[in-house]
Write a protein that holds these residues in place. Structure first.
Motif, mmCIF file in Angstrom:
data_model
loop_
_atom_site.group_PDB
_atom_site.id
_atom_site.type_symbol
_atom_site.label_atom_id
_atom_site.label_comp_id
_atom_site.label_asym_id
_atom_site.label_seq_id
_atom_site.Cartn_x
_atom_site.Cartn_y
_atom_site.Cartn_z
ATOM 1 N N GLY A 19 0.616 -1.294 -0.156
ATOM 2 C CA GLY A 19 0.069 0.076 0.154
ATOM 3 C C GLY A 19 0.830 1.353 -0.023
ATOM 4 N N THR A 20 2.046 1.301 0.253
ATOM 5 C CA THR A 20 2.945 2.316 0.460
ATOM 6 C C THR A 20 4.107 2.333 -0.482
ATOM 7 O OG1 THR A 20 4.540 1.525 2.197
ATOM 8 C CG2 THR A 20 2.661 2.713 2.939
ATOM 9 N N GLY A 21 4.419 0.996 -1.221
ATOM 10 C CA GLY A 21 5.514 1.170 -2.018
ATOM 11 C C GLY A 21 6.808 1.058 -1.370
ATOM 12 N N ASP A 22 6.755 1.106 -0.175
ATOM 13 C CA ASP A 22 8.086 0.975 0.464
ATOM 14 C C ASP A 22 8.930 -0.209 0.804
ATOM 15 O OD1 ASP A 22 8.177 3.566 0.695
ATOM 16 O OD2 ASP A 22 6.952 3.655 2.601
ATOM 17 N N ALA A 23 8.121 -1.572 0.645
ATOM 18 C CA ALA A 23 8.630 -2.582 1.015
ATOM 19 C C ALA A 23 9.816 -3.150 -0.202
ATOM 20 C CB ALA A 23 7.629 -3.796 0.879
ATOM 21 N N ARG A 24 10.822 -3.502 0.307
ATOM 22 C CA ARG A 24 11.810 -3.988 -0.552
ATOM 23 C C ARG A 24 12.313 -5.473 -0.509
ATOM 24 N NH1 ARG A 24 10.637 0.166 -1.847
ATOM 25 N NH2 ARG A 24 11.947 2.002 -2.547
ATOM 26 N N THR A 25 11.840 -6.097 0.699
ATOM 27 C CA THR A 25 12.204 -7.591 0.922
ATOM 28 C C THR A 25 11.021 -8.258 1.422
ATOM 29 O OG1 THR A 25 13.237 -7.185 3.219
ATOM 30 C CG2 THR A 25 14.609 -7.301 1.134
ATOM 31 N N GLY A 51 7.026 -2.372 -3.184
ATOM 32 C CA GLY A 51 5.616 -2.477 -2.600
ATOM 33 C C GLY A 51 4.694 -3.474 -3.178
ATOM 34 N N SER A 52 5.002 -4.214 -4.063
ATOM 35 C CA SER A 52 4.195 -5.319 -4.521
ATOM 36 C C SER A 52 4.824 -6.519 -5.218
ATOM 37 C CB SER A 52 2.999 -4.773 -5.267
ATOM 38 O OG SER A 52 3.712 -4.480 -6.612
ATOM 39 N N SER A 81 6.588 -5.424 8.260
ATOM 40 C CA SER A 81 5.197 -5.549 8.303
ATOM 41 C C SER A 81 4.397 -6.569 9.227
ATOM 42 C CB SER A 81 4.494 -5.756 6.708
ATOM 43 O OG SER A 81 4.625 -7.309 6.505
ATOM 44 N N VAL A 82 3.199 -6.419 9.445
ATOM 45 C CA VAL A 82 2.498 -7.150 10.438
ATOM 46 C C VAL A 82 2.475 -8.422 9.527
ATOM 47 C CG1 VAL A 82 0.457 -7.887 11.485
ATOM 48 C CG2 VAL A 82 1.316 -5.467 11.777
ATOM 49 N N PRO A 83 2.613 -9.739 9.885
ATOM 50 C CA PRO A 83 2.507 -10.809 9.232
ATOM 51 C C PRO A 83 1.009 -11.012 8.376
ATOM 52 C CG PRO A 83 3.632 -11.422 11.142
ATOM 53 C CD PRO A 83 3.033 -10.120 11.344
ATOM 54 N N ALA A 84 1.234 -11.233 7.226
ATOM 55 C CA ALA A 84 -0.133 -11.705 6.768
ATOM 56 C C ALA A 84 -0.290 -13.308 6.730
ATOM 57 C CB ALA A 84 -0.193 -11.076 5.294
ATOM 58 N N VAL A 85 -1.402 -13.852 7.009
ATOM 59 C CA VAL A 85 -1.510 -15.353 6.838
ATOM 60 C C VAL A 85 -2.690 -15.813 5.988
ATOM 61 C CG1 VAL A 85 -2.324 -17.285 8.573
ATOM 62 C CG2 VAL A 85 -0.805 -15.483 9.265
ATOM 63 N N MET A 86 -2.335 -16.885 5.521
ATOM 64 C CA MET A 86 -3.447 -17.361 4.519
ATOM 65 C C MET A 86 -3.271 -18.870 4.777
ATOM 66 S SD MET A 86 -3.311 -17.992 0.261
ATOM 67 C CE MET A 86 -1.996 -19.285 0.536
#
Length: 215
Positions: A19-25, A51-52, A81-86
């Motif tokens: 959502g911010t485009g800041d994620a790099r790894t 970011g994606s 980030s807070v972990p996303a779980v599927m």
């Protein structure tokens, strides 16, 4: 989100957007239902598009069971980030244990009967390979069935033919099997010569012509 896959096949996509485009790894792991890690299923890397991203994870070696995929991303500044779980479930694939036809062949103009047994309840569809008009399907789930295949339009010229059966569980797991069958020609009488009545004695048997094997 719940995802269903079949044992021995498939990929899960590690797909995310921060959502911010800041994620790099990114980093992911696969956990058992009790949150214990599954050995060999933890990895990560650089994010191609900040970011994606979508990254496939092979899960064809996972045994039947319920699992979780946990994903986290991290910025250049080291913020995670807070972990996303599927949640996802690996389902057993059906096995066609027997597929047969009632007779190895029938005379032209007749249908064949086929039957199958499966290791679990399935719905099924079938087709005569190379003959798109001869197909059928049944949406009732059962572990065995006998069904009619409309082969009356087939000729002996193309014999033998192949019947293909596809079974499918409620979770979309499939198995396929084939069996061959023959179509026999109908004999044609030509050049018959009338016999004078005086050459036939009362009580003599008359000749018959039979298409064999019987339809």
């Amino acid at each position: 989100m719940q995802t269903d896959i079949c044992a021995g096949e498939g990929y899960l996509n590690v797909e995310f957007s921060d959502g911010t485009g800041d994620a790099r790894t990114y980093a992911f792991s696969i956990l058992n239902a009790d949150d214990s890690p599954v050995s060999g299923y933890a990895s990560g890397g650089n994010i191609t598009t900040p970011g994606s991203g979508t990254y496939p994870v092979a899960v064809d070696k996972l045994p039947v069971g319920s699992y979780k995929m946990k994903l986290t991303t991290k910025t250049e500044a080291g913020c995670s980030s807070v972990p996303a779980v599927m949640n996802f479930t690996v389902h057993e694939k059906p096995e066609i244990t027997k597929l047969s036809v009632a007779k190895p062949g029938v005379c032209e103009g007749n249908d064949i009967m086929a039957s199958f047994n499966s290791s679990m309840d399935v719905k099924y569809s079938y087709k005569v390979v190379g003959k798109p008009a001869i197909t059928g399907s049944v949406d009732t789930y059962a572990s065995s069935a006998t069904f009619n295949v409309a082969t009356a339009t087939l000729t002996a010229t193309g014999s033998p033919y192949t019947l293909e059966l596809i079974t499918e569980t409620e979770h979309g797991c499939k198995d396929t099997a084939t069996v061959q069958f023959a179509i026999y020609p109908i004999p044609t009488l030509t050049g018959a010569t009338p016999v004078k009545a005086e050459n036939i004695c009362f009580g003599d048997a008359m000749a018959t012509v039979t298409c064999s094997p019987d339809a």
